[in-house]
Enzyme design. Structure first.
Site, PDB file in Angstrom:
ATOM      1  N   TRP A  71       0.872  -1.194  -0.047  1.00 22.36           N
ATOM      2  CA  TRP A  71      -0.100  -0.022   0.024  1.00 22.36           C
ATOM      3  C   TRP A  71       0.691   1.180   0.012  1.00 22.36           C
ATOM      4  CZ3 TRP A  71      -2.708  -4.280   0.927  1.00 22.36           C
ATOM      5  CH2 TRP A  71      -4.022  -4.288   0.797  1.00 22.36           C
ATOM      6  N   TRP A 123       0.592   4.519   1.203  1.00 22.86           N
ATOM      7  CA  TRP A 123       1.192   5.529   2.363  1.00 22.86           C
ATOM      8  C   TRP A 123       1.603   4.523   3.526  1.00 22.86           C
ATOM      9  CZ3 TRP A 123      -2.442   8.635   5.775  1.00 22.86           C
ATOM     10  CH2 TRP A 123      -3.524   8.001   6.349  1.00 22.86           C
ATOM     11  N   ASP A 124       1.286   3.040   3.502  1.00 20.89           N
ATOM     12  CA  ASP A 124       1.825   2.352   4.460  1.00 20.89           C
ATOM     13  C   ASP A 124       3.191   2.182   4.340  1.00 20.89           C
ATOM     14  OD1 ASP A 124      -1.112   1.465   3.862  1.00 20.89           O
ATOM     15  OD2 ASP A 124      -0.468   0.391   5.856  1.00 20.89           O
ATOM     16  N   GLN A 161      -3.272   7.282  -2.981  1.00 24.46           N
ATOM     17  CA  GLN A 161      -3.336   7.508  -1.531  1.00 24.46           C
ATOM     18  C   GLN A 161      -2.332   8.709  -1.171  1.00 24.46           C
ATOM     19  OE1 GLN A 161      -2.278   3.879   0.461  1.00 24.46           O
ATOM     20  NE2 GLN A 161      -4.321   3.799   1.412  1.00 24.46           N
ATOM     21  N   GLY A 180      -7.266   7.552   2.626  1.00 26.36           N
ATOM     22  CA  GLY A 180      -6.466   6.728   3.583  1.00 26.36           C
ATOM     23  C   GLY A 180      -7.398   6.575   4.911  1.00 26.36           C
ATOM     24  N   ASP A 199     -10.638   5.530   5.426  1.00 30.36           N
ATOM     25  CA  ASP A 199     -11.520   5.034   4.367  1.00 30.36           C
ATOM     26  C   ASP A 199     -12.884   5.108   5.022  1.00 30.36           C
ATOM     27  OD1 ASP A 199      -9.193   4.133   3.574  1.00 30.36           O
ATOM     28  OD2 ASP A 199      -9.372   2.007   3.827  1.00 30.36           O
ATOM     29  N   ARG A 236     -15.255  -3.086  11.044  1.00 32.73           N
ATOM     30  CA  ARG A 236     -14.963  -2.891   9.474  1.00 32.73           C
ATOM     31  C   ARG A 236     -16.313  -2.127   8.881  1.00 32.73           C
ATOM     32  NH1 ARG A 236     -10.373  -3.141   6.999  1.00 32.73           N
ATOM     33  NH2 ARG A 236     -11.274  -3.367   5.104  1.00 32.73           N
ATOM     34  N   TYR A 248     -13.120   0.950  12.495  1.00 33.64           N
ATOM     35  CA  TYR A 248     -12.364   1.498  11.422  1.00 33.64           C
ATOM     36  C   TYR A 248     -11.974   2.927  11.878  1.00 33.64           C
ATOM     37  CZ  TYR A 248     -10.032   0.142   7.017  1.00 33.64           C
ATOM     38  OH  TYR A 248      -9.086  -0.081   5.975  1.00 33.64           O
ATOM     39  N   GLU A 254      -3.737  -2.568  14.400  1.00 36.14           N
ATOM     40  CA  GLU A 254      -4.121  -1.468  13.132  1.00 36.14           C
ATOM     41  C   GLU A 254      -4.604  -0.206  13.884  1.00 36.14           C
ATOM     42  OE1 GLU A 254      -6.761  -2.758  10.272  1.00 36.14           O
ATOM     43  OE2 GLU A 254      -6.501  -1.199   8.727  1.00 36.14           O
TER      44      GLU A 254
HETATM   45  C1  DGY Z   1      -9.234  -1.574   2.738  1.00 40.33           C
HETATM   46  O1  DGY Z   1      -9.393  -2.704   2.029  1.00 40.33           O
HETATM   47  O2  DGY Z   1      -9.940  -1.543   3.666  1.00 40.33           O
HETATM   48  C2  DGY Z   1      -8.015  -0.952   2.406  1.00 40.33           C
HETATM   49  O3  DGY Z   1      -7.634  -0.183   3.424  1.00 40.33           O
HETATM   50  C3  DGY Z   1      -8.424   0.125   1.225  1.00 40.33           C
HETATM   51  O4  DGY Z   1      -7.131   0.831   1.111  1.00 40.33           O
END
Ligand code: DGY
Length: 436
Positions: A34, A36-37, A108, A168, A170, A202, A358, A402
């Site tokens: 990814w 920015w990761d 991103q 980013g 999301d 999520r 999230y 995370e």
């Molecule tokens: C996700 O799949 O949630 C990712 O973070 C998208 O970048």
């Protein structure tokens, strides 16, 4: 204690480093590279394995498109534990996409410029690092040129994003009003994220319908930015995204200065920089909220919510000292109660806040890292130290998750870590915070 934590962080990063020369964010949940990761990870790697840090960035830049675009995910393998994968995104629809790697057709936050500068700060062998930067920096400059040429249709110095995944952040509640303006079809697909992580942490199925629909619209126009600017129901000027660009512009100016002989690029970067900082301060600051906010370009209205993105301009030197003070007051007032860790991703006093879900409330270590550095730069040392010690406390308590519940007392269990486990940027940025 700290040495032990750093050793554990190194174990996480080493386990997530892949043969293809990049680091996955988290096993199972995020099995590719990814954008920015990758940048945040390289900062952590630079502290103990400078070659891996360089490889991380080199691999990312290798996936750059001919027009300067750098995608948000580079699909290095056929791994099917992630949805939507390469076959859904179909980057090959764009005439300038990479012929070597399949990727998404969205980007991103542009962190790579300031990441190069951080790597230079951390490296012991400055000559060697400057050589590496000299080999890479033009690609980052081309990436910025891509943004200024394609993502700023009104010439305001403020780039648009056309998808919430480009931000980013999301599934921030900031996007909810945009979803209200859309009516996407009900997609049939198999969620993969919820096989790795509790669905309560999520986005919902209906949110995914919106995410997929935006991609389908972009695909219909072969990811052409001009068409996307005309047609996408999601078109936003995001303060975090633009603050990252501005911070990276400054890094490129400084690094080109060290390299020498790059007067033309420096002159252009300074022109971009002035326009962007002026545009940012004139358009995105909300006096009443005492914070920077997002602007919905499609529906021509500010999106008036306070999130951790609202404070990210501190990291890029965007506000003057008076405004910086207002931002810190807003942060402490809304996010800073004694019962909370700093800094929730969304306003805890707002009804849309959810401390488990999230980007709708939990603390993210990358945002805390940006805030820590920004607060320090403006001289808010005490608040900066609180952000740092809260970050360390959360990781010490539950591990390299995370994201984390911002409540000190969650009521039911004492667990506060959510989403992917052994998450790379949480490990990488903890190393940097502790060594700083
Ligand atoms: C996700 O799949 O949630 C990712 O973070 C998208 O970048």
């Amino acid at each position: 204690m700290n040495e032990n934590l750093i050793d554990r962080a190194i174990d996480v990063l080493d386990a997530n480093f892949q043969e293809g020369g990049f680091t996955i964010p988290s096993k199972g949940l995020y099995p590719f590279q990814w954008k920015w990761d990758s940048g945040f990870i390289a900062i952590g790697l630079a502290h103990y394995n400078i070659e891996h840090a360089k490889t991380e960035i080199k691999t990312l830049l290798d996936a750059q498109w001919q027009n300067g675009f750098i995608p948000h995910i580079v699909f290095h393998s056929e791994n099917d534990s992630y949805f939507p994968g390469a076959d859904f995104h179909r980057s090959e629809l764009h005439p300038y996409s990479s012929k070597k790697y399949r990727s998404t057709g969205m980007t991103q936050p542009p962190v790579t410029g300031f990441v190069l500068q951080e790597m230079y700060r951390i490296a012991e062998d400055k000559v060697d690092m400057l050589n590496f930067i000299e080999d890479s920096i033009d690609k980052v400059y081309q990436n910025h040129a891509y943004f200024y040429a394609n993502r700023d249709p009104q010439n305001e110095g403020l780039m648009f994003i056309y998808h919430n995944w480009e931000s980013g952040t999301d599934n921030s509640p900031v996007w909810d009003d945009i979803w209200e303006t859309m009516n996407p079809p009900e997609y049939e697909f198999e969620r993969k994220d919820t096989t790795h992580v509790d669905a309560a942490q999520r986005p919902s199925k209906r949110e995914y319908d919106h995410y997929l629909y935006l991609i389908d619209i972009a695909k219909e126009h072969h990811y052409d930015d001009a068409r996307i600017a005309e047609l996408s129901p999601f078109l936003v000027q995001d303060p975090l995204f633009n603050a990252m660009l501005i911070k990276s512009n400054q890094a490129l100016i400084d690094l080109y200065g060290l390299i020498g002989g790059k007067e033309i690029e420096i002159t252009i970067l300074k022109k971009w920089q002035k326009k962007s900082i002026d545009g940012f301060n004139n358009k995105l600051f909300d006096e009443e909220l005492g914070a920077y906010v997002h602007y919905d370009l499609r529906n021509n209205r500010p999106i008036r919510f306070v999130s951790s993105s609202s404070f990210s301009p501190l990291f890029a030197g965007i506000p003057n000292q008076k405004r910086a003070k207002i931002l810190v007051e807003t942060m402490l007032d809304k996010f800073g109660g004694d019962d909370k860790y700093l800094c929730a991703s969304f306003d805890p006093t707002n009804e849309r806040y959810d401390p488990r879900k999230y980007w709708r409330g939990p603390v993210w270590i990358n945002m805390n890292w940006l805030l820590y550095n920004g607060l320090k730069d403006y001289g808010f040392t005490e608040v900066a130290e609180r952000v740092k010690s809260d970050s360390v406390a959360l990781i010490e308590r539950d591990g390299f998750f995370e994201y984390f519940d911002c409540r000190k007392d969650t009521g039911e269990t004492n667990r506060v870590g959510y989403g992917g486990g052994d998450f790379s940027w949480s490990a990488a940025l903890l190393i940097d915070l502790l060594k700083n």
